[in-house]
Design a protein around this motif. Structure first.
Motif, mmCIF file in Angstrom:
data_model
loop_
_atom_site.group_PDB
_atom_site.id
_atom_site.type_symbol
_atom_site.label_atom_id
_atom_site.label_comp_id
_atom_site.label_asym_id
_atom_site.label_seq_id
_atom_site.Cartn_x
_atom_site.Cartn_y
_atom_site.Cartn_z
ATOM 1 N N PRO A 1 -10.992 -0.950 -5.417
ATOM 2 C CA PRO A 1 -10.448 0.390 -5.457
ATOM 3 C C PRO A 1 -10.717 1.002 -6.837
ATOM 4 O O PRO A 1 -10.695 0.296 -7.822
ATOM 5 C CB PRO A 1 -8.945 0.171 -5.255
ATOM 6 C CG PRO A 1 -8.812 -1.176 -4.630
ATOM 7 C CD PRO A 1 -9.972 -1.974 -5.094
ATOM 8 N N GLY B 1 -6.977 4.312 -7.668
ATOM 9 C CA GLY B 1 -6.397 3.468 -6.623
ATOM 10 C C GLY B 1 -7.106 3.587 -5.288
ATOM 11 O O GLY B 1 -6.820 2.831 -4.355
ATOM 12 N N CYS B 2 -8.032 4.533 -5.156
ATOM 13 C CA CYS B 2 -8.648 4.822 -3.860
ATOM 14 C C CYS B 2 -9.749 3.814 -3.502
ATOM 15 O O CYS B 2 -10.540 3.413 -4.363
ATOM 16 C CB CYS B 2 -9.239 6.225 -3.868
ATOM 17 S SG CYS B 2 -7.978 7.480 -4.147
ATOM 18 N N ARG C 1 0.561 -4.164 -1.265
ATOM 19 C CA ARG C 1 0.065 -2.959 -0.617
ATOM 20 C C ARG C 1 1.183 -2.250 0.145
ATOM 21 O O ARG C 1 1.331 -1.020 0.071
ATOM 22 C CB ARG C 1 -1.036 -3.380 0.345
ATOM 23 C CG ARG C 1 -1.662 -2.278 1.091
ATOM 24 C CD ARG C 1 -2.949 -2.805 1.713
ATOM 25 N NE ARG C 1 -3.954 -1.769 1.656
ATOM 26 C CZ ARG C 1 -4.039 -0.799 2.538
ATOM 27 N NH1 ARG C 1 -3.183 -0.750 3.516
ATOM 28 N NH2 ARG C 1 -4.962 0.111 2.431
ATOM 29 N N THR D 1 -5.520 3.575 -0.136
ATOM 30 C CA THR D 1 -5.354 2.876 -1.414
ATOM 31 C C THR D 1 -4.915 1.450 -1.138
ATOM 32 O O THR D 1 -4.524 1.111 -0.016
ATOM 33 C CB THR D 1 -4.292 3.579 -2.275
ATOM 34 O OG1 THR D 1 -3.079 3.656 -1.530
ATOM 35 C CG2 THR D 1 -4.742 4.967 -2.669
ATOM 36 N N PHE E 1 -1.708 4.083 -6.759
ATOM 37 C CA PHE E 1 -1.982 5.428 -6.254
ATOM 38 C C PHE E 1 -1.512 6.472 -7.258
ATOM 39 O O PHE E 1 -0.689 6.181 -8.131
ATOM 40 C CB PHE E 1 -1.298 5.640 -4.887
ATOM 41 C CG PHE E 1 0.192 5.505 -4.936
ATOM 42 C CD1 PHE E 1 0.998 6.637 -5.084
ATOM 43 C CD2 PHE E 1 0.804 4.253 -4.859
ATOM 44 C CE1 PHE E 1 2.381 6.522 -5.152
ATOM 45 C CE2 PHE E 1 2.192 4.135 -4.925
ATOM 46 C CZ PHE E 1 2.979 5.265 -5.068
#
Ligand SMILES: Cc1ncc(COP(=O)(O)O)c(C=O)c1O
Lengths: 497, 448
Positions: free
Chosen positions: B212, B216-217, B358, B382, B386
């Motif tokens: 990521p 965060g993506c 997560r 994410t 994030f």
């Protein structure tokens, strides 16, 4: 003769951790998953990106398995805590336990590098003070703590040299001069910075002479990189004159500070005309070598190079410590965050416990120990440079070769007798070199025991060379086949092997 | 002095052997004019109790270390079994050095071999080395390797989603090479803009992508791999949060040439930025071009299995100026910590910790999105980190939350100049439901 500690010890065999794996066995203790949370979570993974191998390369083992496995492995290692480890150039001195405890303090270990500065003042103060201590020890204007090891410090230092030339002369210049006694990281670090390496030879007395430097020096030379004391354990006595020659042509003097243990409180590179030097905290300041790392390689610089230090630098204004990122001429960043902080904590702790007189004493005793070993062994082993040495001495296998016994054999036989071998076949200028650095933390008895072992081997080389050539005999494994490993490299385990 | 064993008598015996009067005589090789004529200006000596008091005071000046933390951005806290420190504290491991003498270093060597196996597995690659200094320098070394493997490379394309520190480290490492560096922008979704990237790539480029990414993506690695393949660019991946590898397809399955990562989260404390360890893995065909130490399997004289350092002809002590890297000391003990940590967790533990991390992030995201004035600016999926758009400067939120013992996240403008109303929040399995609710409650007090 003093007793040597080597015997056949108890050795337990141990397979690879993967071979202990049994489906259904676990070694973790984690919270149970909240079912509604699990649903939110999985519904958001883009399916094509989801991992499907079940992480089957990880072993399924209990905590008992893990602890037994690694405890057995540890018993196959020799560390400074096992005994004398005279690995030249690596300064394998005793690593204080208080330093280990210090680095593990939750106020340091659990501190996030991006926590607000106002809530991390203790760590910043420690770093600031360590910068100051190292600047004082080396005679420098400023220090960066960022590099992760000695070679990383070299890379950083030469990068600053490059930035300086670009800034002041409008071009980086082309060459770095390096003597033939240098460690391999010196030419490698220069080449990575785009420099051509010009190797020059040291004199018959093992040190670099001004004439050699004068001949090689021109306005394409960015820096001369030397090690002081050098890797033969000799002080580069012409360093001040050499610095003058280099500076006259607009070059800079880099000093590899791996051997600073010999100079603590006695002499300072900054006072000798050195512009930039890397410290090796894992050597001089007694932080453990960790089976290969982590180290820490702070770089000290004179005023001329200060603007180019990597960011951030820790500064102090009023009663506040601050991370200064606003340095327009900085070379940039050599890694993430600020350096190997945990190693800094250990070195700082060591420095405070020793104090100025203790550090100076350490250097004196390191030099005394090396000279003592040299003196006790020079009848039995060839000593290529017959003069006072600093923290280490270099012997060779010249006298033993007649009987077919080489440095590698002597090293392996030392293992049988309970010692870690010295650095071997380095420096390259001595054929069959054995570089012995006892360090100051070895007692007279321990040196005598090492001397006995070396004398025994010298004798065996004459009377029973076979036992030396086939050593080691007391270890779990006998000599390992390095050619086989390189011919068809097996670098990972798989079920089918 | 407890680390200096010499008695006065020992010293006189030794000086006598050498034929010297005093220790000063041993320094005769240093020209007098270069000797320091005064004592060093340093504090100390301190006794152990005094030193402990001093360290305690420094520790107290780091109150951030005892907050409930939602900080990530390249340094991650996870649950570490006590067994990890018990093993790395064994001084047979910690006080040894690089295993140059394999017969007295089999413990280190076998553990590195196991580490290489686990690292290669995690990243989905053929081979991994014994560690690099940290993730950022590993990524930088990957770029240097790309240039060695393909001399034609003239341009490095860095994803704008790389942690800014990693991008900066790469730029610094390659500053002496004649390489153009360009940044590939992110789209409004928070992931790489494929159109713009496509225009930047060709066979003379090396591409570095983080997933990521630092927002965060999760990047669309399948499309990126397609693009890199189509343009024949040298493809390098970087992973900042290695727990993500437990739930996401590894970089190797997207055909990257080199996979790099920051390995700290596995078993090493955040420790104000170091020591950490870089993971570096590649495919078999590049083994001889790799930087760093490698351990290989071999046999001893009696045919017993053992391990040695191998393929050393790549390295500085042999190849000097033409070495693949200048690295010598690496991060051995941190690598051991990672290995022990991963062995304790096993496949089930690692996956569970990753899923909880997560899920906690998703719970927070949903909770925060409902607070008036707060929003989630990027729509991409994410993992455990994030970005939140905040109604007031993120830095103000941080200052306020710390009064409640919470570090709510990293203000994005601490990482990269820009919008000051953005906060990067990170979660792990260490957070309880109550921690998450507390953060939401504290942020709510600042809601519009
Ligand atoms: C003389 C010398 N220079 C440089 C280095 C490199 O230091 P490091 O291993 O910390 O990168 C060493 C280490 O062995 C050395 O002995």
């Amino acid at each position: 003769m003093a007793k040597v500690p080597g015997t056949k010890g108890l050795n337990l065999d141990e397979s690879l951790i993967f071979e202990r794996s049994r489906k259904g066995r676990t070694g973790f203790s984690l919270p149970v998953e909240d079912q509604d949370l699990r649903e939110i979570s999985t519904s958001h993974v883009p399916a094509p990106l989801e991992r499907k191998d079940g992480l089957d390369f990880l072993p399924s083992v209990s905590e008992v398995d893990v602890v037994r496995h690694f405890t057995r492995l540890s018993s196959w290692n020799y560390g400074v805590d096992s005994g004398m480890y005279p690995l030249g150039s690596c300064t394998m001195k005793y690593n204080p336990k208080i330093s280990e405890a210090a680095a593990r303090r939750p106020g340091f270990a659990n501190l996030h590098p991006l926590a607000p500065e106002s809530l991390s003042q203790g760590a910043l103060q420690l770093m600031y003070e360590l910068q100051q201590f190292l600047a004082e020890i080396g005679g420098f204007a400023a220090v960066t703590l960022q590099p992760a090891a000695g070679a990383h410090g070299e890379l950083t230092g030469i990068k600053m040299v490059r930035a300086f030339h670009l800034d002041v002369h409008g071009r980086p210049r082309k060459k770095v001069i390096i003597p033939d006694t240098a460690h391999g990281t010196n030419p490698a670090s220069s080449a990575l910075n785009g420099y051509e390496v010009v190797e020059i030879s040291s004199g018959d007395d093992g040190v670099l002479h001004a004439e050699q430097v004068r001949e090689a020096m021109d306005e394409e030379v960015a820096a001369l990189m030397l090690t002081n004391p050098n890797t033969l354990g000799l002080f580069e006595e012409h360093i001040a004159e050499i610095a003058g020659i280099v500076h006259e042509k607009g070059g800079l003097l880099y000093c590899d500070g791996a051997n600073m243990n010999a100079l603590l409180g006695k002499a300072r590179p900054g006072d000798m005309g050195v512009d930039v030097l890397q410290f090796n905290l894992h050597k001089t300041f007694s932080t453990p070598h960790g089976g290969g790392g982590p180290g820490s390689g702070p770089v000290g610089v004179g005023k001329v190079l200060e603007p180019y230090l990597p960011v951030p630098v820790v500064t102090h204004k009023g009663d506040r410590y601050h991370l200064d990122n606003d340095r327009p001429k900085s070379v940039g960043k050599m890694r993430s965050f600020f350096g190997n902080f945990g190693v800094m904590v250990r070195a700082y702790t060591y420095l405070l416990e020793m104090g100025p007189a203790g550090l100076t004493r350490a250097a004196e005793l390191a030099v005394l120990n090396a000279n003592y070993v040299k003196s006790r062994l020079e009848k039995y082993y060839h000593l290529p440079y017959k003069k006072i040495c600093m923290h280490e001495c270099v012997l060779s296998d010249k006298m033993q070769k007649a009987n077919g016994v080489k440095t590698i054999d002597i090293a392996k036989r030392l293992i049988d007798l309970g010692f870690h071998p010295p650095t071997i076949y380095f420096p390259l200028v001595v054929d069959g070199a054995m570089m012995i650095e006892p360090t100051e933390t070895e007692s007279l008895e321990s040196l005598e025991s090492f001397v006995s072992a070396m004398k025994q081997i010298a004798k065996e080389a004459k009377t029973d060379p076979g036992i030396v050539k086939s050593a080691p005999h007391n270890t779990r494994l006998s000599r390992l086949d390095e050619t086989l490993a390189a011919r068809n490299p097996v670098l990972t385990w798989s079920k089918h092997d | 002095m407890r680390y200096l064993p010499h008695t006065t008598q020992d010293i006189s015996i030794m000086l006598h052997e050498l034929g010297f009067e005093g220790i000063e005589d041993l320094f005769a090789g240093i020209p007098h004019s270069l000797m320091l004529q005064r004592d060093l200006h340093l504090p100390g000596p301190m006794s152990e109790p005094e030193l402990n008091r001093h360290l305690e005071n420094l520790e107290k000046a780091n109150p951030a270390a005892s907050c409930i933390s939602f900080l990530g951005a390249g340094a991650y806290s996870h649950a570490v079994p006590a067994a990890v420190d018990a093993i790395v504290s064994r001084s047979e491991f910690s006080t040894a050095y690089t295993p140059y003498q394999p017969e007295v270093s089999q413990g280190t060597l076998q553990s590195i071999f196991e580490f290489q196996t686990v690292t290669a597995g995690l990243l989905g690659m053929d081979v991994a080395n014994a560690s690099m200094y940290d993730g950022a320098s590993a990524a930088a070394e990957a770029v240097l390797m790309a240039k060695r493997v393909r001399r034609n490379i003239t341009r490095i394309v860095l994803s704008a989603g790389l942690l800014p520190e990693v991008g900066r480290t790469i730029e610094t490492y390659v500053s002496a090479l004649d390489l153009e560096i360009i940044e590939a922008p992110l789209s409004g979704e928070g992931i790489l803009d494929l159109g713009a990237l496509s225009a930047a790539l060709d066979k003379d480029t090396a591409l570095v992508v983080q997933t990521p990414n630092f927002l965060g993506c999760i990047e669309d690695m399948r499309s990126l791999a397609g693009l890199a393949g189509e343009k024949n660019a040298f493809f390098i991946s970087f992973t900042a949060e290695p727990y993500s590898l437990a739930v996401l397809e590894p970089p190797g399955s997207f055909g990257v040439d080199v996979a790099t990562a920051e390995g700290q989260a596995f078993g090493n404390p955040v420790s104000f930025g170091g020591p950490y360890l870089g993971l570096f893995a590649t495919s078999k065909k590049y083994v001889r071009r790799m930087p760093g130490r490698l351990v290989g399997l071999t046999r001893d004289g009696a045919g017993k299995q053992g391990f040695v350092l191998t393929l050393a002809t790549r390295e500085q002590h042999i190849r000097r100026a033409r070495a693949t890297s200048n690295i010598c000391s690496n991060e051995g003990l941190c690598a051991l910590a990672s290995l022990v940590h991963l062995c304790c967790l096993g496949p089930e533990g690692l996956a569970r910790a990753a899923r909880i991390s997560r899920a906690n992030a998703e719970y927070l995201k949903a909770g925060i999105a409902e607070i008036p004035g707060f929003s989630i600016p990027y729509k991409a999926s994410t993992f455990n980190e994030f970005v939140v758009e905040t109604p007031v400067p993120a830095n103000d939120l941080v200052q306020e939350s710390t009064r409640h013992g919470i570090l709510p996240g990293v203000p994005l403008n601490r990482l990269k100049n820009g919008n000051e109303n953005r906060l990067l929040i990170c979660t792990s399995e260490l957070h309880t439901r109550q921690d998450l609710d507390n953060l939401i409650r504290v942020l709510k007090q600042r809601g519009a």
